[in-house]
Scaffold this motif. Structure first.
Motif, PDB file in Angstrom:
ATOM      1  N   GLY A  27       0.799  -1.220   0.000  1.00 12.60           N
ATOM      2  CA  GLY A  27       0.000   0.000   0.000  1.00 12.60           C
ATOM      3  C   GLY A  27       0.826   1.260   0.000  1.00 12.60           C
ATOM      4  O   GLY A  27       0.388   2.313  -0.458  1.00 12.60           O
ATOM      5  N   CYS A  28       2.040   1.169   0.520  1.00  8.22           N
ATOM      6  CA  CYS A  28       2.948   2.304   0.580  1.00  8.22           C
ATOM      7  C   CYS A  28       4.362   1.763   0.719  1.00  8.22           C
ATOM      8  O   CYS A  28       4.599   0.834   1.491  1.00  8.22           O
ATOM      9  N   LEU A  29       5.283   2.339  -0.019  1.00  4.54           N
ATOM     10  CA  LEU A  29       6.680   1.917   0.019  1.00  4.54           C
ATOM     11  C   LEU A  29       7.513   3.031   0.652  1.00  4.54           C
ATOM     12  O   LEU A  29       7.405   4.187   0.243  1.00  4.54           O
ATOM     13  N   VAL A  30       8.302   2.685   1.659  1.00  2.00           N
ATOM     14  CA  VAL A  30       9.256   3.623   2.253  1.00  2.00           C
ATOM     15  C   VAL A  30      10.632   3.117   1.854  1.00  2.00           C
ATOM     16  O   VAL A  30      11.019   2.003   2.215  1.00  2.00           O
ATOM     17  N   ALA A  31      11.353   3.920   1.074  1.00  3.70           N
ATOM     18  CA  ALA A  31      12.645   3.490   0.542  1.00  3.70           C
ATOM     19  C   ALA A  31      13.708   4.544   0.799  1.00  3.70           C
ATOM     20  O   ALA A  31      13.478   5.731   0.574  1.00  3.70           O
ATOM     21  N   ASP A  32      14.855   4.087   1.253  1.00  7.73           N
ATOM     22  CA  ASP A  32      15.990   4.987   1.388  1.00  7.73           C
ATOM     23  C   ASP A  32      16.487   5.321  -0.015  1.00  7.73           C
ATOM     24  O   ASP A  32      16.437   4.485  -0.917  1.00  7.73           O
ATOM     25  N   ILE A  33      16.958   6.523  -0.195  1.00  6.94           N
ATOM     26  CA  ILE A  33      17.493   6.896  -1.505  1.00  6.94           C
ATOM     27  C   ILE A  33      18.789   6.153  -1.769  1.00  6.94           C
ATOM     28  O   ILE A  33      19.009   5.653  -2.870  1.00  6.94           O
ATOM     29  N   ARG A  34      19.633   6.039  -0.758  1.00  3.98           N
ATOM     30  CA  ARG A  34      20.901   5.316  -0.907  1.00  3.98           C
ATOM     31  C   ARG A  34      20.772   3.943  -0.268  1.00  3.98           C
ATOM     32  O   ARG A  34      20.641   3.819   0.949  1.00  3.98           O
ATOM     33  N   GLY A  51       4.593  -0.672 -14.375  1.00  2.49           N
ATOM     34  CA  GLY A  51       3.169  -0.406 -14.183  1.00  2.49           C
ATOM     35  C   GLY A  51       2.700  -0.418 -12.749  1.00  2.49           C
ATOM     36  O   GLY A  51       1.503  -0.313 -12.490  1.00  2.49           O
ATOM     37  N   SER A  52       3.619  -0.541 -11.795  1.00  7.56           N
ATOM     38  CA  SER A  52       3.248  -0.517 -10.377  1.00  7.56           C
ATOM     39  C   SER A  52       3.180   0.930  -9.912  1.00  7.56           C
ATOM     40  O   SER A  52       4.140   1.677 -10.054  1.00  7.56           O
ATOM     41  N   ARG A  53       2.070   1.316  -9.383  1.00  6.90           N
ATOM     42  CA  ARG A  53       1.879   2.689  -8.913  1.00  6.90           C
ATOM     43  C   ARG A  53       1.782   2.696  -7.385  1.00  6.90           C
ATOM     44  O   ARG A  53       0.761   3.066  -6.819  1.00  6.90           O
ATOM     45  N   ILE A  54       2.856   2.281  -6.733  1.00  7.20           N
ATOM     46  CA  ILE A  54       2.881   2.216  -5.274  1.00  7.20           C
ATOM     47  C   ILE A  54       3.275   3.593  -4.736  1.00  7.20           C
ATOM     48  O   ILE A  54       4.328   4.117  -5.101  1.00  7.20           O
ATOM     49  N   PRO A  55       2.441   4.193  -3.880  1.00  8.76           N
ATOM     50  CA  PRO A  55       2.837   5.461  -3.271  1.00  8.76           C
ATOM     51  C   PRO A  55       4.180   5.276  -2.550  1.00  8.76           C
ATOM     52  O   PRO A  55       4.339   4.333  -1.772  1.00  8.76           O
ATOM     53  N   THR A  56       5.122   6.172  -2.820  1.00  7.82           N
ATOM     54  CA  THR A  56       6.477   6.008  -2.293  1.00  7.82           C
ATOM     55  C   THR A  56       6.905   7.207  -1.477  1.00  7.82           C
ATOM     56  O   THR A  56       6.708   8.354  -1.892  1.00  7.82           O
ATOM     57  N   ILE A  57       7.504   6.920  -0.329  1.00  4.43           N
ATOM     58  CA  ILE A  57       8.121   7.929   0.519  1.00  4.43           C
ATOM     59  C   ILE A  57       9.611   7.628   0.528  1.00  4.43           C
ATOM     60  O   ILE A  57      10.016   6.513   0.857  1.00  4.43           O
ATOM     61  N   PHE A  58      10.411   8.610   0.135  1.00  2.00           N
ATOM     62  CA  PHE A  58      11.854   8.454   0.187  1.00  2.00           C
ATOM     63  C   PHE A  58      12.375   9.021   1.491  1.00  2.00           C
ATOM     64  O   PHE A  58      11.889  10.052   1.965  1.00  2.00           O
ATOM     65  N   ILE A  59      13.376   8.330   2.057  1.00  2.00           N
ATOM     66  CA  ILE A  59      14.087   8.850   3.224  1.00  2.00           C
ATOM     67  C   ILE A  59      15.566   8.908   2.877  1.00  2.00           C
ATOM     68  O   ILE A  59      16.051   8.124   2.059  1.00  2.00           O
ATOM     69  N   ARG A  92       2.410  10.442   7.024  1.00  2.00           N
ATOM     70  CA  ARG A  92       2.546  10.370   5.559  1.00  2.00           C
ATOM     71  C   ARG A  92       2.141   8.983   5.041  1.00  2.00           C
ATOM     72  O   ARG A  92       1.493   8.880   4.009  1.00  2.00           O
ATOM     73  N   VAL A  93       2.501   7.938   5.779  1.00  2.00           N
ATOM     74  CA  VAL A  93       2.108   6.584   5.377  1.00  2.00           C
ATOM     75  C   VAL A  93       0.591   6.440   5.446  1.00  2.00           C
ATOM     76  O   VAL A  93      -0.039   5.938   4.512  1.00  2.00           O
ATOM     77  N   ARG A  94       0.012   6.895   6.518  1.00  2.00           N
ATOM     78  CA  ARG A  94      -1.459   6.815   6.652  1.00  2.00           C
ATOM     79  C   ARG A  94      -2.151   7.582   5.520  1.00  2.00           C
ATOM     80  O   ARG A  94      -3.144   7.112   4.957  1.00  2.00           O
ATOM     81  N   ALA A  95      -1.634   8.746   5.201  1.00  2.00           N
ATOM     82  CA  ALA A  95      -2.220   9.544   4.101  1.00  2.00           C
ATOM     83  C   ALA A  95      -2.109   8.776   2.780  1.00  2.00           C
ATOM     84  O   ALA A  95      -3.049   8.786   1.973  1.00  2.00           O
ATOM     85  N   ALA A  96      -0.988   8.110   2.553  1.00  2.00           N
ATOM     86  CA  ALA A  96      -0.815   7.325   1.328  1.00  2.00           C
ATOM     87  C   ALA A  96      -1.798   6.174   1.274  1.00  2.00           C
ATOM     88  O   ALA A  96      -2.338   5.850   0.220  1.00  2.00           O
ATOM     89  N   LEU A  97      -2.041   5.545   2.408  1.00  2.58           N
ATOM     90  CA  LEU A  97      -2.928   4.388   2.447  1.00  2.58           C
ATOM     91  C   LEU A  97      -4.393   4.750   2.262  1.00  2.58           C
ATOM     92  O   LEU A  97      -5.178   3.949   1.765  1.00  2.58           O
TER      93      LEU A  97
END
Length: 99
Positions: A27-34, A51-59, A92-97
């Motif tokens: 439902g939401c992906l949290v990914a480090d940039i490095r 084609g995957s449209r997963i809401p992503t938060i970068f840290i 932010r995760v809750r908002a994405a979900l």
């Protein structure tokens, strides 16, 4: 995240996530940039290309406004600089979900 009632899965790398069966269940992906191997930006681009449209938060611990701009242009819903407030990430995760 789990203490807030969210289901969480952690992966050691972008490749490990891509090899999992979770792309369609995320439902939401949290990914480090490095990250080792593929960067968070590269992972997001790969998902978009597939084609995957997963809401992503970068840290990132290596960020500035240019990195934030790059992340937002890539389609992230947020770019957070370490150290960040856990509650901000959770919001932010809750908002994405909830879309």
């Amino acid at each position: 995240m789990e203490s807030a009632g969210l289901s969480v899965r952690c992966y050691g790398s972008a490749a490990e996530f891509l090899a999992s069966d979770q792309r369609t269940h995320t439902g939401c992906l949290v990914a480090d940039i490095r990250m080792p191997g593929m960067s968070g930006f590269q992972l997001h681009a790969k998902l978009e290309a597939d084609g995957s449209r997963i809401p992503t938060i970068f840290i990132t611990a290596h960020g500035d406004e240019e990195v934030r701009t790059q992340g937002m242009r890539a389609g992230a819903i947020e770019v957070l600089f370490k150290p960040f407030d856990d509650e901000v990430l959770l919001e932010r995760v809750r908002a994405a979900l909830t879309g």
